[in-house]
Write an enzyme that holds these catalytic residues in place. Structure first.
Site, PDB file in Angstrom:
ATOM      1  N   GLY A 239      64.681  -5.453  13.855  1.00 43.42           N
ATOM      2  CA  GLY A 239      63.810  -6.514  13.708  1.00 43.42           C
ATOM      3  C   GLY A 239      64.052  -7.410  12.497  1.00 43.42           C
ATOM      4  CD  GLU A 275      65.822   2.048  17.830  1.00 43.85           C
ATOM      5  OE1 GLU A 275      64.728   1.060  17.902  1.00 43.85           O
ATOM      6  OE2 GLU A 275      65.769   3.014  18.093  1.00 43.85           O
ATOM      7  N   PRO A 276      69.157  -2.633  14.883  1.00 40.82           N
ATOM      8  CG  PRO A 276      71.074  -2.820  13.806  1.00 40.82           C
ATOM      9  CD  PRO A 276      69.964  -1.935  14.175  1.00 40.82           C
ATOM     10  N   GLY A 277      69.534  -5.603  16.649  1.00 42.84           N
ATOM     11  CA  GLY A 277      70.202  -6.684  17.708  1.00 42.84           C
ATOM     12  C   GLY A 277      70.394  -7.820  17.614  1.00 42.84           C
ATOM     13  NE  ARG A 278      65.558 -12.058  16.413  1.00 41.50           N
ATOM     14  CZ  ARG A 278      65.079 -12.579  17.671  1.00 41.50           C
ATOM     15  NH1 ARG A 278      65.481 -13.854  17.538  1.00 41.50           N
ATOM     16  NH2 ARG A 278      64.195 -12.129  18.182  1.00 41.50           N
ATOM     17  CE1 TYR A 318      59.314 -15.081  22.888  1.00 43.74           C
ATOM     18  CE2 TYR A 318      61.725 -15.443  23.024  1.00 43.74           C
ATOM     19  CZ  TYR A 318      60.552 -14.540  23.321  1.00 43.74           C
ATOM     20  OH  TYR A 318      60.965 -13.526  23.966  1.00 43.74           O
ATOM     21  CB  CYS A 346      62.466 -30.377  38.520  1.00 42.04           C
ATOM     22  SG  CYS A 346      63.752 -31.324  39.097  1.00 42.04           S
TER      23      CYS A 346
END
Length: 421
Positions: A239, A275-278, A318, A346
């Site tokens: 996070g 658990e880092p991802g970003r 977001y 569209c």
């Protein structure tokens, strides 16, 4: 820090010019930097070097097998949230004992596949899920390690759609009920309790919510140990946020985060999982697009790009901000003017930015969406029958297409026409 810099007036990915990649693969496309991926993973690994630990990359951020192999070769574990992600991790050569399975809706088929292929642990989210894992493991004459995800009711102060640690969120069990749920786990066959799991949200730019959650976990660890449970692992989730704009204050560093973990739970003697991802992949990737038209409107002007919300949905979903830079470096004194930057889908929601100040750009020019490596390609779709964007990995002066752009024929061939038509 990333490795997307201007050299001689041209944006480069490490040692490869972005126009060179565009000429080879067409636009739009995602490109990732190996050097940035490795640097960010190593920062987390070093931040926890004070004790036993495993950095499990959160695959949901970007799951191309080339990215997974790059990180796995450094010793990364993987945090998966679906059977498909588990299969991807295994296909990328990640051993089962370095795969953690999270997620609130694990199916019987997913549980069985992970047990057959090997798993480090299940992070259990509810009592019905715990019972299902117990039933399947017992039927296979296996005992599987589990942690139980507790919801600490901590406000992560992040976007409502990516907050996961408040009482109204769907994740985990209320921390107030932890003792009774752990007692149930101890009675069920096929399960071996090894620790506690917590994850309060994504894109956190302040360490205080982490501190509040981890202090609750520390207290719970002492309580559960007193109840007779072996709490040897603490899965503290991920996070930590990234800077999406140069004008924002930089979020805390992984080293600050590691110091916080040591201060709050380091005395417990547990193996730490994060658990880092970003933060690992976010600034390691950009989306490159071409300007199709510069359109003058009533009271506003538009840059119409060949990328769209199906390629990068974060702004539409977001209200997310991405810096958008010309690939050819503008002159230092170049005048800017406001544009709404939009795609060709569209939908009015197909808007990347409103009234964004941009230097002079024209039809055919390339622009780069910064910090697009996380939740970009993995959330892409083929809406409007637009082919999925290709992905490219750069390593020094080399680049390789790691996912090709499908043709229209490829897309249409997946349809099946009933016999009566």
């Amino acid at each position: 820090m990333d490795h997307f810099l201007y050299r001689d007036g041209v944006l480069h990915a490490e040692d490869v010019s972005v126009p060179e990649i565009a000429s080879a693969v067409g636009t739009p496309f995602y490109v990732y930097s190996t050097a940035t991926l490795l640097r960010h993973f190593r920062l987390f690994d070093e931040a926890l070097a004070w004790g036993p630990h495993l950095v499990c990359y959160a695959m949901k951020a970007a799951s191309n097998q080339a990215i997974l192999r790059t990180l796995a070769a450094e010793g990364a574990g993987m945090d998966v949230v679906s059977g498909g992600e588990y299969a991807r991790a295994k296909a990328a050569g990640v051993p089962g004992d370095r795969i953690v399975f999270s997620g609130v809706g694990k199916t019987g088929a997913e549980i069985r596949a992970a047990l057959e292929g090997g798993i480090r642990q299940f992070n259990v989210e509810s009592e019905p899920e715990m019972q299902a894992i117990s039933d399947i493991a017992a039927s296979m004459n296996m005992t599987v390690p589990i942690t139980i995800r507790v919801n600490p009711d901590v406000d992560a102060k992040t976007h409502a759609k990516i907050a996961t640690g408040k009482s109204e969120n769907k994740f985990g069990i209320p921390i107030a009920r932890a003792r009774e749920v752990y007692a149930l786990a101890a009675r069920l066959p096929g399960l071996r309790v090894v620790g506690i799991d917590v994850h309060i949200g994504s894109q956190l730019t302040d360490l205080s919510p982490f501190e509040a959650a981890y202090r609750k976990v520390a207290d719970l660890t002492e309580t559960l140990r007193a109840d007779g449970h072996a709490i040897d692992r603490l899965d503290l989730g991920g996070g930590l946020g990234i800077p999406y704009t140069r004008s924002n204050e930089a979020p805390p560093l992984p080293s600050d985060y590691g110091d916080l973990i040591r201060r709050t739970v380091g005395h417990l003697g547990c193996e730490i999982e994060i658990e880092p991802g970003r933060l690992i992949v976010g600034n390691a990737g950009i989306l490159v697009s071409k300007v199709i038209y510069v359109k003058e409107g009533e009271g506003r002007d538009f840059l119409i790009l060949d990328s769209a919300m199906n390629d990068l949905i974060r702004p539409a979903m977001y209200d997310a901000y991405h810096d958008i830079d010309p690939v050819l470096e503008p002159a230092p004194a170049a005048e800017t003017r406001p544009f709404d930057i939009v795609g060709p889908v569209c939908e009015s929601g197909d808007t990347f930015a409103k009234a964004r100040q941009m230097p002079p750009v024209g039809a055919g020019d390339l622009v780069a969406f910064r910090s697009a490596g996380a939740y970009g390609a993995v959330m892409a779709s083929e809406y409007n029958t637009r082919p999925l964007v290709p992905e490219v990995l750069v390593n020094g002066d080399q680049f390789s297409v790691i996912r090709a752009r499908p043709s229209f024929d490829d897309i249409i061939a997946r349809d099946t026409i009933p016999e009566w038509l």
